[in-house]
Design a protein around this motif. Structure first.
Motif, short mmCIF file in Angstrom:
data_model
loop_
_atom_site.label_atom_id
_atom_site.label_comp_id
_atom_site.label_asym_id
_atom_site.label_seq_id
_atom_site.Cartn_x
_atom_site.Cartn_y
_atom_site.Cartn_z
N HIS A 172 0.82 -1.21 0.00
CA HIS A 172 0.00 0.00 0.00
C HIS A 172 0.86 1.27 0.00
O HIS A 172 0.41 2.32 -0.44
N ASN A 173 2.11 1.17 0.50
CA ASN A 173 2.93 2.39 0.58
C ASN A 173 3.78 2.64 -0.68
O ASN A 173 4.67 3.47 -0.69
N TYR A 174 3.49 1.88 -1.75
CA TYR A 174 4.18 2.17 -3.02
C TYR A 174 3.65 3.49 -3.59
O TYR A 174 2.60 3.97 -3.20
N GLY A 175 4.40 4.02 -4.56
CA GLY A 175 4.04 5.32 -5.14
C GLY A 175 2.62 5.31 -5.72
O GLY A 175 2.27 4.42 -6.50
N TYR A 176 1.90 6.34 -5.36
CA TYR A 176 0.49 6.46 -5.73
C TYR A 176 0.31 6.48 -7.26
O TYR A 176 -0.58 5.83 -7.81
N GLU A 177 1.20 7.23 -7.94
CA GLU A 177 0.97 7.39 -9.39
C GLU A 177 1.17 6.10 -10.18
O GLU A 177 0.42 5.80 -11.11
N GLY A 178 2.18 5.32 -9.78
CA GLY A 178 2.40 4.04 -10.46
C GLY A 178 1.23 3.09 -10.23
O GLY A 178 0.75 2.41 -11.16
N LEU A 179 0.75 3.07 -8.99
CA LEU A 179 -0.38 2.21 -8.67
C LEU A 179 -1.62 2.64 -9.45
O LEU A 179 -2.36 1.82 -10.00
N GLU A 180 -1.81 3.97 -9.54
CA GLU A 180 -2.98 4.48 -10.29
C GLU A 180 -2.92 4.06 -11.76
O GLU A 180 -3.92 3.68 -12.35
N LEU A 181 -1.71 4.16 -12.33
CA LEU A 181 -1.59 3.78 -13.75
C LEU A 181 -1.92 2.30 -13.93
O LEU A 181 -2.67 1.91 -14.83
N LEU A 182 -1.39 1.46 -13.04
CA LEU A 182 -1.64 0.01 -13.18
C LEU A 182 -3.11 -0.31 -12.93
O LEU A 182 -3.67 -1.23 -13.52
N LYS A 183 -3.76 0.47 -12.06
CA LYS A 183 -5.19 0.28 -11.81
C LYS A 183 -5.98 0.69 -13.07
O LYS A 183 -6.88 -0.02 -13.51
N LYS A 184 -5.58 1.80 -13.64
CA LYS A 184 -6.25 2.29 -14.86
C LYS A 184 -6.12 1.26 -16.00
O LYS A 184 -7.03 1.08 -16.79
N LEU A 185 -5.01 0.56 -16.02
CA LEU A 185 -4.77 -0.44 -17.08
C LEU A 185 -5.41 -1.79 -16.73
O LEU A 185 -5.21 -2.78 -17.43
N ASP A 186 -6.12 -1.85 -15.61
CA ASP A 186 -6.79 -3.07 -15.14
C ASP A 186 -5.78 -4.20 -14.83
O ASP A 186 -6.05 -5.37 -15.06
N VAL A 187 -4.63 -3.80 -14.29
CA VAL A 187 -3.60 -4.78 -13.91
C VAL A 187 -3.76 -5.17 -12.44
O VAL A 187 -3.58 -6.32 -12.07
N ILE A 188 -4.11 -4.18 -11.59
CA ILE A 188 -4.18 -4.44 -10.15
C ILE A 188 -5.48 -3.91 -9.55
O ILE A 188 -6.12 -3.03 -10.13
N LYS A 189 -5.84 -4.47 -8.41
CA LYS A 189 -6.96 -3.89 -7.63
C LYS A 189 -6.62 -4.01 -6.14
O LYS A 189 -5.91 -4.94 -5.72
N PHE A 190 -7.14 -3.05 -5.37
CA PHE A 190 -6.78 -2.98 -3.95
C PHE A 190 -7.60 -3.95 -3.12
O PHE A 190 -8.80 -4.10 -3.32
N ASN A 191 -6.93 -4.64 -2.17
CA ASN A 191 -7.62 -5.52 -1.25
C ASN A 191 -7.51 -4.87 0.14
O ASN A 191 -6.44 -4.86 0.75
N SER A 192 -8.63 -4.33 0.61
CA SER A 192 -8.56 -3.58 1.88
C SER A 192 -8.36 -4.51 3.07
O SER A 192 -7.93 -4.07 4.13
N TYR A 193 -8.64 -5.77 2.88
CA TYR A 193 -8.45 -6.72 3.98
C TYR A 193 -6.95 -6.95 4.23
O TYR A 193 -6.47 -6.88 5.37
N THR A 194 -6.20 -7.17 3.15
CA THR A 194 -4.75 -7.41 3.32
C THR A 194 -3.93 -6.12 3.20
O THR A 194 -2.73 -6.11 3.45
N ASN A 195 -4.58 -5.03 2.73
CA ASN A 195 -3.87 -3.78 2.52
C ASN A 195 -2.83 -3.89 1.40
O ASN A 195 -1.79 -3.24 1.43
N LEU A 196 -3.13 -4.74 0.43
CA LEU A 196 -2.18 -4.97 -0.67
C LEU A 196 -2.89 -4.74 -2.00
O LEU A 196 -4.12 -4.85 -2.09
N TRP A 197 -2.07 -4.46 -3.02
CA TRP A 197 -2.61 -4.35 -4.39
C TRP A 197 -2.40 -5.69 -5.08
O TRP A 197 -1.27 -6.06 -5.39
N ASN A 198 -3.49 -6.39 -5.31
CA ASN A 198 -3.38 -7.72 -5.95
C ASN A 198 -3.49 -7.62 -7.46
O ASN A 198 -4.12 -6.70 -7.98
N PHE A 199 -2.94 -8.60 -8.13
CA PHE A 199 -3.05 -8.63 -9.59
C PHE A 199 -4.45 -9.12 -9.99
O PHE A 199 -5.00 -10.04 -9.35
#
Ligand SMILES: Cc1cc2nc3c(=O)[nH]c(=O)nc-3n(C[C@H](O)[C@H](O)[C@H](O)COP(=O)(O)OP(=O)(O)OC[C@H]3O[C@@H](n4cnc5c(N)ncnc54)[C@H](O)[C@@H]3O)c2cc1C
Length: 503
Positions: A118-145
């Motif tokens: 979760h503490n990775y750079g916001y902009e990189g995560l946003e780009l990967l989310k926009k590309l439908d590569v990752i989604k956030f799991n609030s239970y584990t606090n991780l960005w899963n593929f």
């Protein structure tokens, strides 16, 4: 300038021909064909390019030089659609490219990622989310593929052949291993990606080598250092004596797969070309020009003028732009834009060789793993992966990785013509690993030579201030003082796009 030399230095030695089937030299060997990329045909083209008349002049707001992870991330992040990406290869990807065999893509470079914190750079995560590569799991606090089918099952992840004996991992269980993880525990959560987010309080770790750091705090021995060296070479292209303590500690703490079972390994058959594909589908195809080598960048009348060789058609073109994002390897700037080269002339690169060995269907290889590490007296061989673990339905391809010491660029270049022994040795090593002669099952071999593939994060590299914007020319890429990792390369492209969009 010797143009053939230029091509080699530009890192395009191999890649130039890698995707152009017609350029691939096919050499027959007794049992199977070996395909090796050669730049010689393109080298001659470049030599004569400067005498060619310019056939086309294109104008655009932004020229992006290089279609690797950073160049494509920049293309996805530019605020306007008025841009052109020029990539010297016939397909995108750079060190994250893939080889197509029977319409299936197999990695020829970077081949895995881990679940993002979760503490990775916001902009990189946003780009990967926009590309439908990752989604956030609030239970584990991780960005899963999103594409979970590409996660490597943990029981098939890794085995290691250590001087003739099979072990479950490179770092052997020992008191020293335990002490090592205790030592670096305090850095957990403090070393995120991109590496630019590392707090300046930790920059002192960039002043010494990882070896010096380990030697100071632990009773290290050769077996332990060999194992750590293996992992450092695998991800950073340098040993503990070459890389900084900051880079080394970052490796073991930023992706805590050793300690957190929710951190998974993501490795599609096509490797990190998966990410390139996602970005390629996002960018209009008419903006991407493959087979376009930018060989000169000049500033004239407040505009950038790029001299370009279209290697497919053998013609010279010009692109005139307001801004440029240079996402190619920086050492080639000494030829392309000499005035900016001084910023990067301290960077050492390691060359890599990737060998894809395609097998017949009938060979059984029990206990094969996704990652088959191999520690022997040949410290350049970093093991191989097995595509059967990634997708059992496809042809089986074993992909071997070699990382050569940074001064060995020219011996890698020699492999263009003298590759028999590396192929033979690779098959021999794989046979030793499986305790079975696999040579009869080899159908075809593909060799990819990657010239200046990986910038080594030596002491001083990660914290040296660099001016990444000069006269509307922005620099992106893992070799802008970043770690040679996908997320860092991705972020460098995003930042370069932001910079030129705000000019
Ligand atoms: C063998 C290997 C394995 C790796 N494995 C992993 C991994 O598993 N996970 C991970 O996170 N990272 C891995 N990495 C690192 C990762 O590949 C890189 O950090 C990232 O892909 C770098 O992207 P980039 O855009 O900075 O540079 P590059 O991939 O080098 O891309 C630069 C691009 O610019 C093009 N170019 C250069 N000069 C010109 C020019 N003059 N004109 C036009 N085009 C030009 C090149 O052809 C190339 O396509 C690996 C690297 C290697 C070499």
């Amino acid at each position: 300038m010797d143009r053939r030399q230029f091509l080699y230095l530009s890192g395009g030695l191999i890649t130039i021909a890698s995707c152009k089937k017609s350029d691939r030299e096919v050499k027959s060997r007794p049992n199977f064909p070996i395909h090796i990329d050669s730049n010689s045909a393109t080298g001659h083209l470049v030599k004569s390019a400067v005498q060619l008349p310019v056939t086309t002049t294109l104008t655009t707001e932004t020229l992006v030089v290089g279609g690797g992870i950073s160049g494509m991330a920049a293309a996805c992040s530019l605020s306007s659609n008025d841009f052109i990406v020029c990539e010297l290869n016939s397909s995108l990807g750079g060190t994250s490219s893939a080889l197509s065999i029977n319409n299936v893509f197999y990695s020829q470079g970077a081949h895995y990622e881990h679940t993002y914190l979760h503490n990775y750079g916001y902009e990189g995560l946003e780009l990967l989310k926009k590309l439908d590569v990752i989604k956030f799991n609030s239970y584990t606090n991780l960005w899963n593929f999103v594409d979970q089918q590409h996660l490597v099952p943990s029981h098939q992840e890794e085995a290691c052949y250590v001087h003739g004996e099979m072990k479950s991992s490179v770092l052997l269980n020992s008191e020293l291993r335990k002490n090592f993880f205790d030592l670096i525990r305090s850095f957990r959560g403090k070393l995120p990606l991109p590496s630019t987010l590392i707090s300046s309080e930790l920059h002192y770790l960039d002043q010494i080598t990882f070896f010096e750091y380990l030697d100071k705090y632990l009773p290290i021995d050769n077996t332990f250092i060999n194992a750590i060296d293996y992992q450092m070479l695998d991800d950073y292209g340098g040993t503990t004596k070459q890389i900084s303590a900051l880079a080394g500690i970052h490796y073991y703490t930023c992706r805590p797969y050793y300690t957190n079972k929710n951190i998974k390994t993501f490795s599609p058959t096509e490797g990190n070309y998966y990410f390139i594909n996602k970005m390629k589908n996002y960018v209009p195809s008419s903006n991407i020009h493959c087979n376009h080598l930018v060989f000169e960048l000049k500033r004239e009348n407040e505009k950038w003028q790029a001299d370009i060789l279209d290697t497919k058609n053998g013609v010279r073109k010009k692109v005139v732009s307001n801004t440029v994002i240079y996402a190619g390897q920086k050492h080639a700037l000494q030829y392309i834009n000499p005035t900016s080269f001084h910023q990067f002339n301290d960077i050492s690169y390691t060359p890599w060789v990737v060998i894809n060995i395609m097998l017949t269907d009938d060979i059984a290889l029990p206990n094969s793993k996704w990652q088959n590490d191999f520690i022997s007296t040949d410290t350049t061989f970093l093991g191989f992966s097995d595509s059967k673990i990634q997708n059992p339905k496809n042809d089986r391809v074993l992909t071997a990785y070699y990382c050569f010491p940074d001064m060995h660029h020219y011996s890698v270049q020699n492999l263009e013509t003298s590759y028999d022994s590396i192929v033979h040795e690779t098959i021999k090593k794989m046979s030793a690993y499986y305790k079975k002669d696999i040579s009869r099952a080899v159908r075809e071999v593909f060799i990819k030579l990657l010239g200046h593939a990986m910038p080594i994060p030596q002491p001083g590299y990660l914290t040296k201030p660099r001016n990444l914007l000069i006269d509307d020319l922005a620099f992106a890429g893992a070799d802008t003082g970043r770690l040679p990792l996908l997320f860092d390369a991705l972020d460098s492209g995003i930042q370069a796009a932001k910079t030129v969009s705000n000019i």
